[in-house]
Structure formats: structure tokens, C-alpha cells
Design a protein around this motif. Structure first.
Motif, mmCIF file in Angstrom:
data_model
loop_
_atom_site.group_PDB
_atom_site.id
_atom_site.type_symbol
_atom_site.label_atom_id
_atom_site.label_comp_id
_atom_site.label_asym_id
_atom_site.label_seq_id
_atom_site.Cartn_x
_atom_site.Cartn_y
_atom_site.Cartn_z
ATOM 1 N N VAL A 247 0.826 -1.212 0.000
ATOM 2 C CA VAL A 247 0.000 0.000 0.000
ATOM 3 C C VAL A 247 0.857 1.258 0.000
ATOM 4 C CG1 VAL A 247 -1.589 1.377 1.398
ATOM 5 C CG2 VAL A 247 -2.015 -1.066 1.062
ATOM 6 N N TYR A 248 1.933 1.254 0.807
ATOM 7 C CA TYR A 248 2.766 2.445 0.960
ATOM 8 C C TYR A 248 4.017 2.405 0.089
ATOM 9 C CZ TYR A 248 -0.329 2.975 4.923
ATOM 10 O OH TYR A 248 -1.459 3.078 5.717
ATOM 11 N N ASP A 249 4.023 1.473 -0.873
ATOM 12 C CA ASP A 249 5.105 1.379 -1.866
ATOM 13 C C ASP A 249 6.479 1.293 -1.184
ATOM 14 O OD1 ASP A 249 6.111 1.199 -4.436
ATOM 15 O OD2 ASP A 249 6.398 3.364 -4.618
ATOM 16 N N ILE A 250 6.566 0.418 -0.187
ATOM 17 C CA ILE A 250 7.823 0.207 0.536
ATOM 18 C C ILE A 250 8.616 -0.905 -0.162
ATOM 19 C CG2 ILE A 250 8.836 -0.592 2.716
ATOM 20 C CD1 ILE A 250 6.396 0.665 4.120
ATOM 21 N N LYS A 251 9.819 -0.587 -0.568
ATOM 22 C CA LYS A 251 10.666 -1.560 -1.255
ATOM 23 C C LYS A 251 11.926 -1.907 -0.468
ATOM 24 C CE LYS A 251 8.022 -1.939 -4.826
ATOM 25 N NZ LYS A 251 7.246 -3.204 -5.005
ATOM 26 N N VAL A 252 12.114 -1.239 0.666
ATOM 27 C CA VAL A 252 13.283 -1.503 1.511
ATOM 28 C C VAL A 252 12.794 -1.818 2.921
ATOM 29 C CG1 VAL A 252 15.357 -0.528 2.576
ATOM 30 C CG2 VAL A 252 14.843 -0.042 0.175
ATOM 31 N N ILE A 253 13.273 -2.929 3.452
ATOM 32 C CA ILE A 253 13.000 -3.296 4.839
ATOM 33 C C ILE A 253 14.306 -3.146 5.612
ATOM 34 C CG2 ILE A 253 12.010 -5.006 6.388
ATOM 35 C CD1 ILE A 253 10.157 -4.229 4.080
ATOM 36 N N PHE A 254 14.290 -2.355 6.659
ATOM 37 C CA PHE A 254 15.512 -2.108 7.435
ATOM 38 C C PHE A 254 15.641 -3.129 8.563
ATOM 39 C CE2 PHE A 254 14.486 2.153 5.731
ATOM 40 C CZ PHE A 254 15.664 2.376 5.035
ATOM 41 N N ALA A 255 16.880 -3.519 8.820
ATOM 42 C CA ALA A 255 17.170 -4.450 9.912
ATOM 43 C C ALA A 255 18.495 -4.060 10.541
ATOM 44 C CB ALA A 255 17.215 -5.889 9.402
ATOM 45 N N GLY A 256 18.668 -4.429 11.809
ATOM 46 C CA GLY A 256 19.905 -4.129 12.525
ATOM 47 C C GLY A 256 20.760 -5.364 12.683
ATOM 48 N N PRO A 257 22.076 -5.196 12.830
ATOM 49 C CA PRO A 257 22.996 -6.340 12.915
ATOM 50 C C PRO A 257 22.834 -7.159 14.188
ATOM 51 C CG PRO A 257 24.160 -4.274 13.329
ATOM 52 C CD PRO A 257 22.786 -3.909 12.879
ATOM 53 N N GLN A 258 22.109 -6.661 15.181
ATOM 54 C CA GLN A 258 21.946 -7.383 16.443
ATOM 55 C C GLN A 258 20.805 -8.402 16.385
ATOM 56 O OE1 GLN A 258 21.659 -3.946 16.322
ATOM 57 N NE2 GLN A 258 23.769 -3.424 16.889
ATOM 58 N N PHE A 259 20.033 -8.420 15.272
ATOM 59 C CA PHE A 259 18.831 -9.241 15.218
ATOM 60 C C PHE A 259 18.798 -10.100 13.961
ATOM 61 C CE2 PHE A 259 17.955 -5.271 17.464
ATOM 62 C CZ PHE A 259 17.499 -5.744 18.680
ATOM 63 N N ASP A 260 18.064 -11.208 14.057
ATOM 64 C CA ASP A 260 17.884 -12.113 12.918
ATOM 65 C C ASP A 260 16.867 -11.499 11.963
ATOM 66 O OD1 ASP A 260 17.468 -14.133 11.128
ATOM 67 O OD2 ASP A 260 16.933 -15.661 12.607
ATOM 68 N N PRO A 261 17.281 -11.192 10.735
ATOM 69 C CA PRO A 261 16.383 -10.480 9.813
ATOM 70 C C PRO A 261 15.482 -11.406 8.994
ATOM 71 C CG PRO A 261 18.541 -10.682 8.821
ATOM 72 C CD PRO A 261 18.624 -11.371 10.167
ATOM 73 N N LYS A 262 15.227 -12.624 9.481
ATOM 74 C CA LYS A 262 14.483 -13.602 8.689
ATOM 75 C C LYS A 262 13.103 -13.082 8.276
ATOM 76 C CE LYS A 262 15.124 -17.746 9.979
ATOM 77 N NZ LYS A 262 15.104 -19.010 10.772
ATOM 78 N N SER A 263 12.355 -12.499 9.224
ATOM 79 C CA SER A 263 11.022 -11.982 8.887
ATOM 80 C C SER A 263 11.111 -10.821 7.901
ATOM 81 C CB SER A 263 10.299 -11.519 10.158
ATOM 82 O OG SER A 263 10.072 -12.600 11.031
ATOM 83 N N ALA A 264 12.140 -9.986 8.071
ATOM 84 C CA ALA A 264 12.345 -8.876 7.143
ATOM 85 C C ALA A 264 12.610 -9.392 5.742
ATOM 86 C CB ALA A 264 13.497 -8.000 7.616
ATOM 87 N N GLU A 265 13.383 -10.468 5.647
ATOM 88 C CA GLU A 265 13.697 -11.044 4.342
ATOM 89 C C GLU A 265 12.457 -11.662 3.709
ATOM 90 O OE1 GLU A 265 16.788 -13.681 5.470
ATOM 91 O OE2 GLU A 265 18.363 -12.151 5.453
ATOM 92 N N THR A 266 11.601 -12.249 4.532
ATOM 93 C CA THR A 266 10.356 -12.837 4.018
ATOM 94 C C THR A 266 9.483 -11.767 3.381
ATOM 95 O OG1 THR A 266 10.387 -14.573 5.705
ATOM 96 C CG2 THR A 266 8.265 -14.100 4.659
ATOM 97 N N ILE A 267 9.333 -10.642 4.066
ATOM 98 C CA ILE A 267 8.512 -9.545 3.536
ATOM 99 C C ILE A 267 9.160 -8.955 2.290
ATOM 100 C CG2 ILE A 267 7.598 -7.238 4.022
ATOM 101 C CD1 ILE A 267 7.405 -8.078 6.963
ATOM 102 N N ALA A 268 10.477 -8.764 2.345
ATOM 103 C CA ALA A 268 11.182 -8.197 1.194
ATOM 104 C C ALA A 268 11.028 -9.081 -0.041
ATOM 105 C CB ALA A 268 12.655 -8.004 1.534
#
Length: 301
Positions: A247-268
Motif C-alpha cells: 500500500v505504501y510502496d515500501i521496497k526496503v526493509i531495514f534491519a539491525g545487525p543485532q537481530f535475525d532479519p528472517k522476517s524482514a527477508e520474508t517480507i522483502a
């Protein structure tokens, strides 16, 4: 002759004892070569202390690079450093490490001055809902990530300076001069970020861990978060986030090095986007926020 020798020996011993007492009275400043032993919780605070204290401070950071303040436990070496410290500059806003360990830290050195860096900062509610977020979330507690706004960082620096002056009043002018110079740098950083973001029209970004709420609040941005209160999203929550990204035309999901970005990668993957790393806990505070500004501008344009 013997009596004279014994008098000399006793005099030397008395001088040695007196000197020893003097060294003990100086505490950790003596142990650190005359420097003030300062302990901080997080790496961004390290720059704050070093900029104000200069060569007069000996610094220990509790949560090291790559570690999460939500799960980190102090090492024996850090506890030794705490026992010799003159001052602990806690974040004070509810960082989980401090919630768990602050009582034990104070017991380790009850003579240590504890400075609350959050004093004077207006705390925000963690994950407070906004007009773009229609999900039924349970928002509770304050957002501890106060340092992510340069305005808040300026307040934290003021509190640190006051603590150093309390411990070492003879060098008040030195600390206050350093403080003022760094506050000017932070004010310039604040203006740079505001100016850099002023022409961005899509002011919504998505991040794995909700560490950027104060930055979003300061610059009129909207932060959508994947993780809430340390919990991964449910299947329905993940689907809702994917819908929001489209809806908001988001093409970048931000993640920090202290956390597992698995969910972020799924959405991306689902939206044909990508994961970009940004760090809320980098030591080089000004440089890091400048990088985050540029990364946000590129992602939201």
C-alpha cells in the motif's frame, strides 16, 4: 646509632603508609592513571562521554558491538571495571539490560555516581499507533531508544557533563567547553537530517526492530515495525505487514545487525524488495546518523 636507624626506618614506614592511604582515597581515578572511570551501557553513549570528558576519562562500555541490550549479560572483567568506576551513565529510559542488571551493578560499587541520561527527555510510548497503522496492536511501555534523536542526545550529553563536573569540579570549564562544542555538532546534525528529509514525500519506512521511533517522531516520519516487544509477528501479522508494504510502496526493509532479519527477508521477498542494514547502536554517533539519513532518503524517495 641503632636508635637513629630505627627512627629512620619508622619514619620511612609511616611515610609509606600515609602515601598508601592517599592512593586508596583516590579510588579508581588512581587505578586509571588519574582518569575518571566512566561506565556506559551502550556504544552511542561512548561518543557522548568521550566528547565531553576528553583525555580525563577512562571508558568502559557494557554492551559490546554486535550484542543486543535485550539479552546481554556482563562479563567478569566488566564487573571488575564497575568496581573501580567513579561514574555510571545509564540510559535510564527502560533499556532491558539496565532493567535486569542495574541493581547488581550498583551493589558492585555503591560509591559510584549513577547519572540518568534520560533525565529531561520526554519519553514516547513504544510502538504508539498512528494514522497509517490500522492493526489492533497492544502498545505498552515506553520506547527506550531515546538516543536516536539528536535533540535527545543533546540532553543526554548535558546530563553526562553535569556528572563529570560533580566528580571533578576543578575541571568544570574543560568539560563545559567540550560539551558546548559537541552540542553545536549535534545541533548541526539535527538541521542536516531535517533539511535532507524535507523534500521526501513518502515518509513511511519499515524496520524489523522498533529502534527508530524517536527519529521518526522528530522528523515527521512513520515507522512500521515487524518485531514487537521482542516477538516475531504471527502469520496474520506478517500478512498485514506485507499488505502495508504494498500500500505504501515500501521496497526496503531495514534491519539491525543485532537481530535475525528472517522476517524482514520474508517480507522483502514477497514485495520484490530488499533488506538494508542500519544500526541503532553504532559507536560513531554523528557519522552513523548521517548514514541513516542518506539511507532513509534513498529508500523513501
Amino acid at each position: 646509632m641503632k636508635k637513629t636507624i630505627w627512627i629512620l626506618v619508622l619514619t620511612v614506614l609511616l611515610l609509606m603508609v600515609a602515601f598508601g592511604v592517599t592512593c586508596d582515597d583516590e579510588g579508581s581515578q588512581s587505578d586509571a592513571g588519574g582518569k575518571i572511570g566512566v561506565v556506559v551501557t551502550l556504544l552511542p553513549q561512548a561518543e557522548f562521554v568521550e566528547k565531553v570528558g576528553g583525555d580525563n576519562v577512562e571508558l568502559t562500555v557494557m554492551v559490546p558491538p554486535g550484542a543486543s541490550p535485550h539479552t546481554y549479560e556482563p562479563t567478569p572483567g566488566q564487573m571488575v571495571a564497575l568496581s573501580r568506576a567513579d561514574m555510571y551513565a545509564k540510559v535510564g529510559s527502560g533499556v532491558e539490560f539496565e532493567n535486569v542488571w542495574m541493581g547488581k551493578i550498583i551493589k558492585q560499587n555503591e560509591d559510584m555516581l549513577v547519572v540518568d541520561c534520560s533525565e529531561g527527555v520526554t519519553l514516547l510510548e513504544m510502538g504508539a499507533p498512528d494514522e497509517h497503522d490500522e492493526a489492533d496492536h497492544d502498545h505498552g511501555g515506553n520506547d527506550p531508544h531515546i538516543w536516536m534523536s539528536p535533540e535527545n542526545a543533546m540532553i543526554m550529553v548535558e546530563n553526562i557533563c553535569a556528572g563529570l563536573v560533580q566528580i571533578d569540579p576543578e575541571n568544570r570549564l574543560y568539560y563545559e567547553s567540550n560539551r558546548d562544542a559537541y552540542l553545536a555538532e549535534l545541533a548541526q546534525l539535527d538541521q542536516e537530517i531535517e533539511k535532507g528529509l524535507e523534500d521526501v514525500t513518502n515518509r513511511i519506512f519499515m524496520v524489523y526492530h522498533p529502534a527508530f521511533g524517536y527519529l521518526a517522531h522528530r522528523y515527521d516520519l512513520t515507522m512500521l515495525t515487524i518485531e514487537e516487544e521482542g516477538k516475531e509477528p504471527t502469520a496474520s501479522g506478517l500478512a498485514h505487514l506485507m499488505d502495508q508494504a504494498e500500500v505504501y510502496d515500501i521496497k526496503v526493509i531495514f534491519a539491525g545487525p543485532q537481530f535475525d532479519p528472517k522476517s524482514a527477508e520474508t517480507i522483502a521477498d514477497d514485495i520484490g524488495g530488499r533488506v538494508v542494514m542500519i544500526d541503532s547502536l553504532a559507536r560513531d554517533y554523528i557519522l552513523n546518523l548521517q548514514k541513516i539519513k542518506e539511507t532513509l532518503i534513498e529508500a523513501m524517495e
